[in-house]
Design a protein around this motif. Sequence first.
Motif: not given
Length: 630
Positions: A65, A101, A103, A137
């Motif tokens: 992260t 990925l 968010f 992220l």
Amino acid sequence: MKTKEIFFYFLFFFFTYSAFSQTIFIEAENFTDKGGWVVDQQSMDVIGSSYLMAHGLGIPVHDATTTLNVAQKGSYRVWIRTRNWVAPWAPTEDPPGKFQLLFNDKLLTKTLFGTEEANWHWQDGGIVVLEKGKLKLSLHDMTGFNGRCDAIILTTDLKLSPPNDSKTLSAYRKKCLNLNKPHFAGKYDLIVVGGGIAGITTAITAARMGNKVALIQNRPVLGGNNSSEVRVGLSGLIFKDPYPNLGKVVDEIGPIGHWTLYEAKQDPEAERSKKILKVIEENPEKKQHNAGPKSNYEDEKKIEVVMNEKNIDLYLNTHVFGVKKQGNKITAVVGKNITSGEESIFEGKLFADCTGDATLGYLAGADFRMGRESKTETGEKSAPAEPDSLVMGTSVQWYSDKLTEPSSFPLTPWAIQFTEETGQKITRGDWNWEAGLLSDQIKDIERIRDHALRAAFGNWSFLKNQSIDKEQYANYKLSWVAYIGGKRESRRLMGDIILTEQDVLNSIPYDDASFTTTWPIDLHYPKPVKGLEHEEPFLSYADAQDIKPYSVPYRTLYSRNIDNLFMAGRNISVTHAALGTIRVMRTTGMMGEVIGMAASIALQYNTTPRGVYLDHLDKLKILMHKGVTK
């Protein structure tokens, strides 16, 4: 519209669009929290960067992260530089390196990354809408089987197509990350590149003789093949004639293991022997030479010894990729941090290439060789009739632990497929799990390592799931597989003497005899498995000739055409055959002690490594007789 008006309209559009567009470039290896992902830098010179890899042995690793700032709300296209690492061998609809990925811990794009092309490329992740402000992220591994991520781009320029060729991408990275001029790290008497055993002993020896030393290592640990990342034990004998005090620094930094135990048994009443025997008695696991527990390799001890030397500046995680020269002399090296990408310049008077791959010498234009010389050229009985590219390979060792209850392991249809006839029915892979003997160990190292992973994972999956003996392996868990390859051979730098097989076998004396080699002439060859002829070999066998202890000339330890370059390790001036004896690490550690001494003489008398031989050999012999202590 007139030409002048068109020009100004273009400029207005360009600067207006630039002001409102945003491109965010994130190096994956620079994530704040890497979770269970590891940094792999082995192919930096080929792909232009290190990267993050999810090396979980079939169990998904914890998310990596990081947090960044989104300057403007809007639609962003997502790009990730990645690859489908098994595609060269096994195109599959469900590749093992897939990841997602996230968010702010939410999945905003359904793209599975690491599923497309075999080569490194920018995979399009589609378009997402991001709010202004902080954004978390996360790289979410889905398999534990070595998914990899180099970099991430988030851009409001929805038509942007990031560059992929190494040179253009390197410039693009620097621009996006605002990496300007390299940082000046300092001036040194001796710069040692490579933090394996040879590099450590070189740095310590020179520092203890009053010289300012920089030790640059491109991993977070020291020890090279003897680190916990590779787990190869130290081999070879130290404290041998004609210089029985060579090896003191090796003994100081080296973990107690197989060869220290051997030496202790030769003289059990000596104080040093008693200490070693007591340690082994209290810690019997230290008898495990290769592929042993992490603690056997004592990473922290090596770093502590180096850090305690007031004359050494240690630079970990720094990969040397450039040099500066004046004529035939190196004046500086340029290093890059393997996580941040930040560059530094190190100026020096003398340099030592202890990289194994002869990276520094190659960058400086030093003469080198790769592969086997012909019998016509060298007269060696082990040499082939014609020169070729065969080298000793890279070991990817592994081991398992027996548990009190059953442990499962996934099926691996993308790995090497084993049968009862081809399966290796073992619970531990030692040095002979060796790949790439017919490949370029520098340019192809990622593929070599990956092929070895396919072998280890495929064999273990067969034993656990398909073998008729699978009940014998039910309680075994795959505990460790190396992801940093243990190399034996690549480039060899040429010195004023090139040591040959017959020099060693016939005990040819040289006036500059220095460190003593005791290991056999131990050469490795591919060992194909019957029934797996369609796969590249992943096992090897050794052909060893016994030798008498032999003192190797000092002139093998410096470059013949770069005036201020020493070398120590498997990259010294030897033929392929002679490499078979000098390449083990207690021996290479003594090389480091010798060039550390030679460097101190060269600095004292303002001469070169060759000048030490020509004008000050007697002084070097005095130092080798004395040895270096704390």
